[in-house]
Structures are given as C-alpha cells and as structure tokens.
Design an enzyme around this catalytic site. Structure first.
Site, PDB file in Angstrom:
ATOM      1  N   GLY A 184       0.777  -1.233   0.000  1.00  0.00           N
ATOM      2  CA  GLY A 184       0.000   0.000   0.000  1.00  0.00           C
ATOM      3  C   GLY A 184       0.807   1.280   0.000  1.00  0.00           C
ATOM      4  O   GLY A 184       0.234   2.363   0.112  1.00  0.00           O
ATOM      5  N   GLU A 186       4.570  -6.165   1.494  1.00  0.00           N
ATOM      6  CA  GLU A 186       4.123  -6.531   0.141  1.00  0.00           C
ATOM      7  C   GLU A 186       3.900  -5.332  -0.770  1.00  0.00           C
ATOM      8  O   GLU A 186       2.785  -5.103  -1.229  1.00  0.00           O
ATOM      9  CB  GLU A 186       2.807  -7.316   0.236  1.00  0.00           C
ATOM     10  CG  GLU A 186       2.866  -8.536   1.102  1.00  0.00           C
ATOM     11  CD  GLU A 186       1.512  -9.207   1.275  1.00  0.00           C
ATOM     12  OE1 GLU A 186       1.505 -10.430   1.476  1.00  0.00           O
ATOM     13  OE2 GLU A 186       0.481  -8.524   1.218  1.00  0.00           O
ATOM     14  N   PRO A 187       4.923  -4.555  -1.042  1.00  0.00           N
ATOM     15  CA  PRO A 187       4.713  -3.404  -1.930  1.00  0.00           C
ATOM     16  C   PRO A 187       4.513  -3.837  -3.383  1.00  0.00           C
ATOM     17  O   PRO A 187       5.199  -4.725  -3.868  1.00  0.00           O
ATOM     18  CB  PRO A 187       6.016  -2.609  -1.785  1.00  0.00           C
ATOM     19  CG  PRO A 187       7.048  -3.647  -1.468  1.00  0.00           C
ATOM     20  CD  PRO A 187       6.330  -4.694  -0.631  1.00  0.00           C
ATOM     21  N   GLY A 188       3.551  -3.227  -4.051  1.00  0.00           N
ATOM     22  CA  GLY A 188       3.364  -3.464  -5.480  1.00  0.00           C
ATOM     23  C   GLY A 188       3.546  -2.153  -6.226  1.00  0.00           C
ATOM     24  O   GLY A 188       4.540  -1.916  -6.912  1.00  0.00           O
ATOM     25  N   ARG A 193      -7.833   3.259 -14.276  1.00  0.00           N
ATOM     26  CA  ARG A 193      -7.912   3.879 -12.945  1.00  0.00           C
ATOM     27  C   ARG A 193      -8.684   5.195 -12.919  1.00  0.00           C
ATOM     28  O   ARG A 193      -9.427   5.440 -11.970  1.00  0.00           O
ATOM     29  CB  ARG A 193      -6.516   4.024 -12.345  1.00  0.00           C
ATOM     30  CG  ARG A 193      -5.874   2.648 -12.049  1.00  0.00           C
ATOM     31  CD  ARG A 193      -4.570   2.759 -11.280  1.00  0.00           C
ATOM     32  NE  ARG A 193      -4.758   3.250  -9.929  1.00  0.00           N
ATOM     33  CZ  ARG A 193      -4.502   4.471  -9.515  1.00  0.00           C
ATOM     34  NH1 ARG A 193      -4.018   5.360 -10.360  1.00  0.00           N
ATOM     35  NH2 ARG A 193      -4.741   4.829  -8.288  1.00  0.00           N
ATOM     36  N   TYR A 250     -11.558   4.799 -10.321  1.00  0.00           N
ATOM     37  CA  TYR A 250     -11.366   5.447  -9.020  1.00  0.00           C
ATOM     38  C   TYR A 250     -11.359   6.966  -9.101  1.00  0.00           C
ATOM     39  O   TYR A 250     -11.048   7.629  -8.109  1.00  0.00           O
ATOM     40  CB  TYR A 250     -10.000   5.077  -8.422  1.00  0.00           C
ATOM     41  CG  TYR A 250      -9.647   3.630  -8.319  1.00  0.00           C
ATOM     42  CD1 TYR A 250     -10.462   2.736  -7.623  1.00  0.00           C
ATOM     43  CD2 TYR A 250      -8.469   3.151  -8.886  1.00  0.00           C
ATOM     44  CE1 TYR A 250     -10.097   1.402  -7.507  1.00  0.00           C
ATOM     45  CE2 TYR A 250      -8.100   1.813  -8.765  1.00  0.00           C
ATOM     46  CZ  TYR A 250      -8.921   0.951  -8.076  1.00  0.00           C
ATOM     47  OH  TYR A 250      -8.558  -0.363  -7.958  1.00  0.00           O
ATOM     48  N   CYS A 292     -15.821   4.494 -26.530  1.00  0.00           N
ATOM     49  CA  CYS A 292     -17.173   5.036 -26.638  1.00  0.00           C
ATOM     50  C   CYS A 292     -17.793   5.255 -25.264  1.00  0.00           C
ATOM     51  O   CYS A 292     -18.817   4.658 -24.912  1.00  0.00           O
ATOM     52  CB  CYS A 292     -18.026   4.083 -27.465  1.00  0.00           C
ATOM     53  SG  CYS A 292     -17.296   3.766 -29.067  1.00  0.00           S
ATOM     54  N   GLU A 293     -17.134   6.072 -24.472  1.00  0.00           N
ATOM     55  CA  GLU A 293     -17.604   6.418 -23.129  1.00  0.00           C
ATOM     56  C   GLU A 293     -17.136   7.841 -22.868  1.00  0.00           C
ATOM     57  O   GLU A 293     -15.958   8.145 -23.074  1.00  0.00           O
ATOM     58  CB  GLU A 293     -16.914   5.556 -22.060  1.00  0.00           C
ATOM     59  CG  GLU A 293     -17.272   4.104 -22.029  1.00  0.00           C
ATOM     60  CD  GLU A 293     -18.552   3.828 -21.261  1.00  0.00           C
ATOM     61  OE1 GLU A 293     -18.909   4.631 -20.389  1.00  0.00           O
ATOM     62  OE2 GLU A 293     -19.192   2.822 -21.573  1.00  0.00           O
ATOM     63  N   TYR A 329      -1.072  -1.313 -11.947  1.00  0.00           N
ATOM     64  CA  TYR A 329      -2.513  -1.345 -12.226  1.00  0.00           C
ATOM     65  C   TYR A 329      -2.850  -0.652 -13.550  1.00  0.00           C
ATOM     66  O   TYR A 329      -3.931  -0.099 -13.711  1.00  0.00           O
ATOM     67  CB  TYR A 329      -3.299  -0.765 -11.038  1.00  0.00           C
ATOM     68  CG  TYR A 329      -2.870  -1.396  -9.738  1.00  0.00           C
ATOM     69  CD1 TYR A 329      -3.187  -2.729  -9.484  1.00  0.00           C
ATOM     70  CD2 TYR A 329      -2.081  -0.712  -8.812  1.00  0.00           C
ATOM     71  CE1 TYR A 329      -2.748  -3.348  -8.321  1.00  0.00           C
ATOM     72  CE2 TYR A 329      -1.640  -1.333  -7.646  1.00  0.00           C
ATOM     73  CZ  TYR A 329      -1.981  -2.645  -7.408  1.00  0.00           C
ATOM     74  OH  TYR A 329      -1.542  -3.262  -6.269  1.00  0.00           O
TER      75      TYR A 329
HETATM   76  C1  LIG Z   1      -2.916  -5.129  -3.550  1.00  0.00           C
HETATM   77  C2  LIG Z   1      -2.207  -5.785  -2.457  1.00  0.00           C
HETATM   78  C3  LIG Z   1      -0.885  -5.462  -2.184  1.00  0.00           C
HETATM   79  C4  LIG Z   1      -0.128  -4.400  -2.938  1.00  0.00           C
HETATM   80  O1  LIG Z   1      -0.690  -3.147  -2.787  1.00  0.00           O
HETATM   81  P1  LIG Z   1       0.073  -1.864  -3.378  1.00  0.00           P
HETATM   82  O2  LIG Z   1      -0.839  -0.747  -3.071  1.00  0.00           O
HETATM   83  O3  LIG Z   1       0.252  -2.097  -4.832  1.00  0.00           O
HETATM   84  O4  LIG Z   1       1.380  -1.778  -2.665  1.00  0.00           O
HETATM   85  C5  LIG Z   1      -0.244  -6.145  -1.185  1.00  0.00           C
HETATM   86  N1  LIG Z   1      -0.878  -7.100  -0.472  1.00  0.00           N
HETATM   87  C6  LIG Z   1      -2.151  -7.449  -0.707  1.00  0.00           C
HETATM   88  C7  LIG Z   1      -2.777  -8.511   0.091  1.00  0.00           C
HETATM   89  C8  LIG Z   1      -2.860  -6.800  -1.701  1.00  0.00           C
HETATM   90  O5  LIG Z   1      -4.123  -7.141  -1.925  1.00  0.00           O
END
Ligand SMILES: *Cc1c(COP(=O)(O)O)cnc(C)c1O
Length: 478
Positions: free
Chosen positions: A277, A319-321, A375, A379, A406-407, A436
């Site tokens: 997150g 868990e950074p994405g 996004r 969002y 077409c939106e 994303y």
């Molecule tokens: C989406 C998610 C993440 C990654 O979130 P980011 O906002 O991309 O860092 C990590 N753990 C879990 C369980 C998630 O669902």
C-alpha cells in the site's frame, strides 16, 4: 487528418500557465532525460524512436528504476528490522504488474513474489521463481489454484475465511503435504490517500476480523489441523497510503492478537505480514512515501509493542506493489483529434481567481484510453501528461486528455497542462502508469492491449508484446 490544430484550442482562460518542465522526478522513471530539443528519453532510449519502432500506445518500463526501487525496499526494511533483531522478507505484489521478466528482476533483487490468482502464479512459476519464494492470496481461491500452489510448494497460502481453513487442509491432505499458511486479519485500520481511519469492524470482503473474534477463531482452527502449518498473521490495510501511521496501529493490533493466541494455545506465531500500500506521486508536487523513511518507524513500533507485551519480535514481511513498479513506467500515446470545447460554467476553473464563466477546454484525444488505464474511470484517479517528442511553445493550455473509447468517462488525464501548440501526431507520455495499468487493461471496444517495453542502457526489450486483431479473433471460436 481531421484533427483541429491545437492553436485553435489555446484561447482558454489558462493559456498563461507554463507546461510541466522540467519533468517532476517523483513522477517520472529515474532514467528520464529531456534532450536539448525537448524530446524525452528513458533508459537511454528516445521515445520518438521507440514509438516509431514499436507503435503507440506503449507502456515503457525503466528496468534500472524497477531494480533500484525493489532494492531500496529490501535494503531500507532489511536494515531497519535488523536493528530490532529480526529479518524482513519483501514480497512484490504481482497484481500491480507481473511478467516473467519482472518476476525474475524482483527475484534477482532479493524479493519474493505475491500472487493472487492461478494466472499470476503461472507467470511467477514460468519465470523460474522457486515455489518457496511465492505467496498465494485471494478471497475466493479455486480448488485448482490451491492444488497448484501446493504442488508448486509455495511458501505461504494466505487464508481469507474459516471455510478456507478446511479447504486448504483438505487439499493438503489429498496432496500428502503440510501446507504453510497465514491468516489474513482485519485490524480495523483503513488507509489510502493521505489519511487513515481506525474502527473496530470492517465492512469489506477481505480478511477475518480481530475485533469480531473471527481472526482468533481461524487461527485456532488452523492450529487444530495437522495438515496446516501456521506460519504467520497477515494484514493489508489499503493502497496508495501516504500517511504511514496506519501501519503502526495495524501492527499493534496484530501483535496483540499474536500474544493472546500464544497465551491461550502456547503457540507463538513466527511471522507477521504488514502488507503493501506504499503510496506514490501521481501529480506534480505530490510526495511519495519513501521506504527509507517508513521502515524505521515501523520497526520501532513493532519493537515497542513486543517489548510491552513481553513477546519476542517476529519475523516480518511486507508486500509493496505500486511503489515498486508504478513510477518505473510511462504510457506513450500518439495525439489524434484535438478539439476545443466551450465549457459553459467555470466549475473547473482553478486557483487563478478569475471569475467563473464560459471558457474553452482543449480535448486532446489519444490512441488508447480506459482500455490501457482504467484507474481514472474506476477510481477517479488523476494523472499528468507531457509532450515528449519536442519542446512545444512556452505558453500552456489547460487540456483534457481523453481516449478513443465510446464512453464520455474515458478520460486519461483530467486536467493536463500542455504546450498550447499540441497537435495531431505529437507524442504524449503519461507517467506513473506501471502499477494497475497493463494489469487492469481490457479489450473494451475490441482494442488490442499495448505492449510493455523495457528500456535499459539505450536498448529496448519487449516484455509483453502488443496484442493483435488476430489474437482477438483467435478467441472468437463461435
Ligand atoms: C494489492 C495488495 C498489495 C499491494 O498493494 P500496493 O498498493 O500495490 O502496494 C499487497 N498485499 C495485498 C494482500 C494486496 O491485496
């Protein structure tokens, strides 16, 4: 071409602002350079040449930046948690963007991989990531996904319901293995954007509530099943978090749960996963959450709470994405139609004190849109854009960058400040689309999805090729 010349649209009331130059380093990949002629290159690759060779739209991913960000999470968190006497594993959340190359880079930089579906698991395995370095998430895992994860020997399956305790135990028994599991709990902390809120109960589909007692129940149910090995407690409090204090509150609630479980059962859970997150910058001037500045306070919070509770400090994972891949990538588009639109009221007028009233907004249409970046529609997410094939005039125009779908909600950049002479054939790039973006892309309007092209040291490498109409037709077997 029927596109109107952008100068017709430059008469808007914001024509006196300057476009976003130089490019904000928080938004653009670290390998971004603006040349003397105003053209932008990334990783030593001129985006004009890339567009000429590979077409647009295209996601352009700076490999060195990806590796640097992955490394900085591992190093910053590794050091901070070593200082309190424990270890951290960094799981790259593959749902942000996963390809075999990216999975390998993350692994080479010392990260593990989080997956949430069979498809993500298949890509990680195809990349050669050892099963032990993969986690499987999901609030509704299929039997096939659970079986596949067990066959691959994943390091953890994160249980999301009481039902799953039985399902995974059953699958483990059938496979003749002991399944390493975590239990995902809800701490009551919701974070995202600049603030967090902390309540007792959560009205959403993920996890098991600490306050409601289901978390404790699930943990004890796991302990009662010999087919399951309880390796950790997991929490993910939200996404695009810019205020790190929510992590510490969540950590406290998890550590208290861990201590209560140890008291009741004598079993001390070895690991705590604090989720992802970590927020990034999407607009000029926004400041991302810096892993180097978050790690220390998080480690201190864990150490303090454990000392209070008299429990040993657990191993930790994160868990950074988004924060690993988001800023590494820009989407390059070609400008098509440029259209001045008279806007009747001044609701969009920003900050310059001018009276509301009619003004002209320049709508700049590009060759992609909500199919490659959902996004904004999903969002209301805001992005910025810059001209990348030339300098453009110093005078700016308030523009809205829109797609070809077409939106009317097919908006790429709600409020872009572009050179007033933006015109058909120009290249625009939208930064911070690595997370994303491609992973949420669709074939809406039967538009083939763009490629992901890595750039590094002046060379390009296609990671995911452009979809073709043949690909689309191949699925149409009726
Ligand atoms: C989406 C998610 C993440 C990654 O979130 P980011 O906002 O991309 O860092 C990590 N753990 C879990 C369980 C998630 O669902």
């Amino acid at each position: 071409m029927t596109g109107l010349d952008g100068r017709d649209g430059a008469q808007g009331r914001h024509g006196d602002h300057a476009p976003d130059r130089p490019l904000d380093p928080h938004l653009w990949p670290s390998g971004t350079v603006v040349g003397p002629d105003g053209a932008v290159s990334i990783g030593g690759v001129d985006l004009r040449a890339l567009a000429a060779e590979h077409g647009t739209p295209a996601y352009v991913l700076d490999e060195a930046d990806f590796r640097r960000r992955a490394r900085s999470f591992r190093e910053a968190f590794g050091a901070a948690f070593a200082a309190i006497g424990t270890q951290v594993d960094v799981y790259y959340a593959g749902k942000a963007f996963l390809s075999t190359a990216v999975a390998r880079w993350a692994t080479e930089e010392g990260l593990h991989i989080d997956t949430a579906t069979g498809g993500e698991l298949a890509v990680a395995l195809r990349a050669g990531v050892p099963g032990a370095r993969i986690g499987l998430h999901g609030n509704n895992k299929s039997d096939a996904e659970i079986r596949r994860a067990l066959e691959a020997g994943v390091g953890r399956i994160v249980l999301d319901s009481l039902l799953e305790v039985d399902r995974v135990a059953g699958a483990a028994a059938a496979a003749g293995v002991r399944a390493p599991v975590m239990v995902r709990v809800t701490t009551g902390v919701h974070a995202g954007g600049h603030e967090y809120i902390s309540t007792a109960h959560e009205d959403q589909k993920f996890g098991l509530s600490i306050a409601g007692g289901q978390a404790q129940e699930a943990l004890e149910a796991v302990l009662a099943r010999p087919e399951l090995e309880l390796v950790g407690i997991h929490s993910h409090i939200g996404s695009q978090i810019l205020d790190a204090s929510g992590f510490a509150v969540a950590a406290r609630r998890i550590l208290e749960l861990r201590a209560r479980l140890a008291e009741r059962t004598g079993y001390l859970v070895g690991e705590v996963d604090l989720g992802g997150g970590y927020g990034i910058a999407y607009l000029p001037g926004e400041v991302p959450l810096d892993p180097a500045r978050v790690a220390g306070p998080m480690a201190d919070a864990v150490a303090t709470v454990c000392a209070e509770l008299g429990t040993p400090v657990p191993r930790v994972s994160i868990e950074p994405g988004r924060a690993v891949v988001g800023p590494t990538t820009v989407t390059v588009y070609t400008v098509g139609t440029v259209k001045p639109v008279l806007v009747e009221d001044g609701e969009e007028v920003v900050g310059d004190g001018s009276a509301p009233g009619a003004f002209t907004r320049t709508y700049v249409s590009v060759d992609g849109g909500m199919s490659d970046n959902l996004r904004p529609a999903l969002y209301g997410a805001r992005y910025s854009a810059a001209l990348v094939n030339r300098e453009g005039v110093a005078q700016g125009v308030r523009a809205r960058v829109v797609g070809k779908h077409c939106e009317s909600g097919d908006v790429v950049v709600h409020d872009a400040l572009l050179p007033a002479d933006v015109r058909t054939g120009d290249l625009l790039a939208v930064p911070a689309t690595g997370a994303y973006g491609r992973s949420m892309a669709s074939n809406y309007n039967l538009v083939p999805r763009p490629p992901v092209i890595a750039v590094r040291d002046g060379a390009t490498r296609v990671l995911v090729r452009r979809e073709t109409e043949e690909d689309l037709l191949a699925l149409d077997v009726g």
